[in-house]
Design a protein around this motif. Structure first.
Motif, PDB file in Angstrom:
ATOM      1  N   ALA A 173       1.340  72.429  -3.529  1.00 39.66           N
ATOM      2  CA  ALA A 173       2.753  72.670  -3.821  1.00 39.66           C
ATOM      3  C   ALA A 173       3.324  73.757  -2.917  1.00 39.66           C
ATOM      4  N   THR A 174       2.547  74.809  -2.681  1.00 36.69           N
ATOM      5  CA  THR A 174       3.015  75.886  -1.808  1.00 36.69           C
ATOM      6  C   THR A 174       3.109  75.408  -0.366  1.00 36.69           C
ATOM      7  N   ALA A 175       2.130  74.629   0.071  1.00 42.97           N
ATOM      8  CA  ALA A 175       2.181  74.069   1.421  1.00 42.97           C
ATOM      9  C   ALA A 175       3.410  73.194   1.585  1.00 42.97           C
ATOM     10  N   ASP A 176       3.739  72.397   0.546  1.00 38.19           N
ATOM     11  CA  ASP A 176       4.930  71.552   0.587  1.00 38.19           C
ATOM     12  C   ASP A 176       6.201  72.388   0.688  1.00 38.19           C
ATOM     13  N   ARG A 177       6.214  73.532  -0.003  1.00 36.11           N
ATOM     14  CA  ARG A 177       7.398  74.390   0.039  1.00 36.11           C
ATOM     15  C   ARG A 177       7.621  74.959   1.439  1.00 36.11           C
ATOM     16  N   VAL A 178       6.538  75.427   2.061  1.00 33.03           N
ATOM     17  CA  VAL A 178       6.643  75.959   3.425  1.00 33.03           C
ATOM     18  C   VAL A 178       7.015  74.850   4.396  1.00 33.03           C
ATOM     19  N   ARG A 179       6.404  73.690   4.215  1.00 28.54           N
ATOM     20  CA  ARG A 179       6.703  72.547   5.083  1.00 28.54           C
ATOM     21  C   ARG A 179       8.182  72.164   4.989  1.00 28.54           C
ATOM     22  N   SER A 180       8.711  72.130   3.783  1.00 26.65           N
ATOM     23  CA  SER A 180      10.104  71.750   3.589  1.00 26.65           C
ATOM     24  C   SER A 180      11.052  72.730   4.273  1.00 26.65           C
ATOM     25  N   VAL A 181      10.759  74.024   4.181  1.00 30.24           N
ATOM     26  CA  VAL A 181      11.599  75.033   4.835  1.00 30.24           C
ATOM     27  C   VAL A 181      11.622  74.812   6.341  1.00 30.24           C
ATOM     28  N   LEU A 182      10.461  74.567   6.931  1.00 28.94           N
ATOM     29  CA  LEU A 182      10.389  74.388   8.381  1.00 28.94           C
ATOM     30  C   LEU A 182      11.064  73.099   8.818  1.00 28.94           C
ATOM     31  N   ARG A 183      10.877  72.029   8.052  1.00 31.42           N
ATOM     32  CA  ARG A 183      11.440  70.732   8.441  1.00 31.42           C
ATOM     33  C   ARG A 183      12.961  70.755   8.429  1.00 31.42           C
ATOM     34  N   THR A 184      13.564  71.562   7.570  1.00 36.88           N
ATOM     35  CA  THR A 184      15.019  71.581   7.454  1.00 36.88           C
ATOM     36  C   THR A 184      15.672  72.678   8.293  1.00 36.88           C
ATOM     37  N   ALA A 185      14.872  73.468   8.980  1.00 40.21           N
ATOM     38  CA  ALA A 185      15.413  74.561   9.790  1.00 40.21           C
ATOM     39  C   ALA A 185      15.890  74.044  11.145  1.00 40.21           C
ATOM     40  N   ASP A 186      17.001  74.581  11.614  1.00 41.35           N
ATOM     41  CA  ASP A 186      17.541  74.182  12.912  1.00 41.35           C
ATOM     42  C   ASP A 186      16.928  74.971  14.063  1.00 41.35           C
ATOM     43  N   THR A 187      16.369  76.129  13.765  1.00 44.16           N
ATOM     44  CA  THR A 187      15.783  77.000  14.786  1.00 44.16           C
ATOM     45  C   THR A 187      14.432  77.501  14.305  1.00 44.16           C
ATOM     46  N   PRO A 188      13.576  77.977  15.226  1.00 42.62           N
ATOM     47  CA  PRO A 188      12.288  78.552  14.810  1.00 42.62           C
ATOM     48  C   PRO A 188      12.487  79.712  13.842  1.00 42.62           C
ATOM     49  N   LEU A 189      11.571  79.856  12.898  1.00 47.11           N
ATOM     50  CA  LEU A 189      11.676  80.879  11.865  1.00 47.11           C
ATOM     51  C   LEU A 189      10.504  81.835  11.924  1.00 47.11           C
ATOM     52  N   SER A 190      10.748  83.068  11.541  1.00 45.19           N
ATOM     53  CA  SER A 190       9.667  84.043  11.382  1.00 45.19           C
ATOM     54  C   SER A 190       9.039  83.860  10.013  1.00 45.19           C
ATOM     55  N   ALA A 191       7.892  84.508   9.792  1.00 44.87           N
ATOM     56  CA  ALA A 191       7.256  84.441   8.481  1.00 44.87           C
ATOM     57  C   ALA A 191       8.173  85.033   7.416  1.00 44.87           C
ATOM     58  N   GLN A 192       8.909  86.081   7.781  1.00 44.45           N
ATOM     59  CA  GLN A 192       9.839  86.685   6.825  1.00 44.45           C
ATOM     60  C   GLN A 192      10.966  85.716   6.479  1.00 44.45           C
ATOM     61  N   ASP A 193      11.470  84.985   7.487  1.00 40.44           N
ATOM     62  CA  ASP A 193      12.507  83.974   7.232  1.00 40.44           C
ATOM     63  C   ASP A 193      12.002  82.929   6.246  1.00 40.44           C
ATOM     64  N   VAL A 194      10.784  82.444   6.491  1.00 38.96           N
ATOM     65  CA  VAL A 194      10.202  81.420   5.617  1.00 38.96           C
ATOM     66  C   VAL A 194      10.013  81.967   4.210  1.00 38.96           C
ATOM     67  N   ALA A 195       9.562  83.219   4.106  1.00 36.62           N
ATOM     68  CA  ALA A 195       9.367  83.836   2.793  1.00 36.62           C
ATOM     69  C   ALA A 195      10.678  83.895   2.018  1.00 36.62           C
ATOM     70  N   LEU A 196      11.750  84.302   2.675  1.00 37.14           N
ATOM     71  CA  LEU A 196      13.044  84.425   2.016  1.00 37.14           C
ATOM     72  C   LEU A 196      13.574  83.066   1.561  1.00 37.14           C
ATOM     73  N   ARG A 197      13.395  82.043   2.404  1.00 36.47           N
ATOM     74  CA  ARG A 197      13.935  80.727   2.075  1.00 36.47           C
ATOM     75  C   ARG A 197      13.104  79.989   1.035  1.00 36.47           C
ATOM     76  N   SER A 198      11.818  80.331   0.948  1.00 32.20           N
ATOM     77  CA  SER A 198      10.920  79.624   0.032  1.00 32.20           C
ATOM     78  C   SER A 198      10.675  80.364  -1.277  1.00 32.20           C
TER      79      SER A 198
END
Length: 240
Positions: A173-198
């Motif tokens: 479930a956590t892997a899916d959450r991180v995957r979803s954030v990256l798949r919907t992002a228009d630009t590369p994200l930092s780990a902090q960006d992913v943490a905030l969005r997920s």
């Protein structure tokens, strides 16, 4: 690779899929699974080799999800027939046939992957995501250095590391959450960006990002500032 659709209401990089299974209920389930994966579109469903050939002549597909046991032949025979007719759609076998002779015959005829029934949505999604990475890598054409060739051949191999095969201590479930954030992002994200969005901690996001990078699904790039260490940035499924 035959490329994606060009309809005005469909993204040009969409991957058109033909689902072939003799069981209508199984075909519907497989089609529904495909529809849940971004970037894929089911264009036809067929229940026999003859229906599949007719469907491809009417509407060429990029990818065929192909059962082996069909009422008028086998999936392997159909792949051979497709190649003789010059129909170059890619094939992922999705079947209960697990004897080595069938697996080897499918491989020799150019099937890109082989998924044994019964399988989970996560298992099929992993195969499709691996195929999507391969599709994107090959879309540009041109010449390839050894590193690019290795990436092409590795794209489908990385698909074997699906959610069902996560290392101990990792949550699907956590892997899916991180995957979803990256798949919907228009630009590369930092780990902090992913943490905030997920809604995850930065440490957890970083741990899953590293896991997805190792499986070949995430590309890591470095962004250099004026001072200090470069920032790690992550993006989904885009070849280097």
């Amino acid at each position: 690779m035959s490329g994606g659709s060009s309809g005005s209401d469909v993204p040009i990089d969409v991957i058109d899929v033909l689902v072939v299974d003799d069981d209508p209920q199984v075909a519907r389930i497989n089609a529904a699974y495909v529809a849940k994966v971004g970037g894929f579109r089911v264009v036809r469903v067929a229940h026999s080799a003859a229906e599949a050939l007719a469907a491809l002549e009417e509407h060429p597909a990029d990818l065929i999800l192909l059962d082996h046991y069909l009422p008028d032949g086998t999936g392997v025979q159909l792949v051979g027939d497709l190649r003789r007719r010059g129909l170059l759609a890619d094939v992922i076998m999705v079947t209960a046939a697990r004897d080595i002779a069938t697996v080897r015959a499918a491989m020799r005829l150019g099937a890109l992957q082989y998924l044994v029934k019964p399988f989970t949505f996560a298992g099929l999604r992993a195969k499709l995501e691996g195929y999507a990475a391969l599709h994107r890598t090959c879309a540009g054409g041109g010449q390839a250095e050894q590193a690019e060739v290795d990436r092409i051949f590795g794209a489908l191999g990385a698909a074997g590391a699906g959610a069902a095969e996560l290392p101990k201590g990792h949550s699907a479930a956590t892997a899916d959450r991180v995957r979803s954030v990256l798949r919907t992002a228009d630009t590369p994200l930092s780990a902090q960006d992913v943490a905030l969005r997920s809604g995850l901690s930065r440490q957890t996001a970083q741990r899953y990002l590293k896991l997805l990078e190792r499986t070949g699904r995430v590309r890591l790039t470095l962004r250099y500032g004026e001072t200090g260490r470069p920032e790690h940035r992550y993006e989904w499924g885009r070849p280097a």
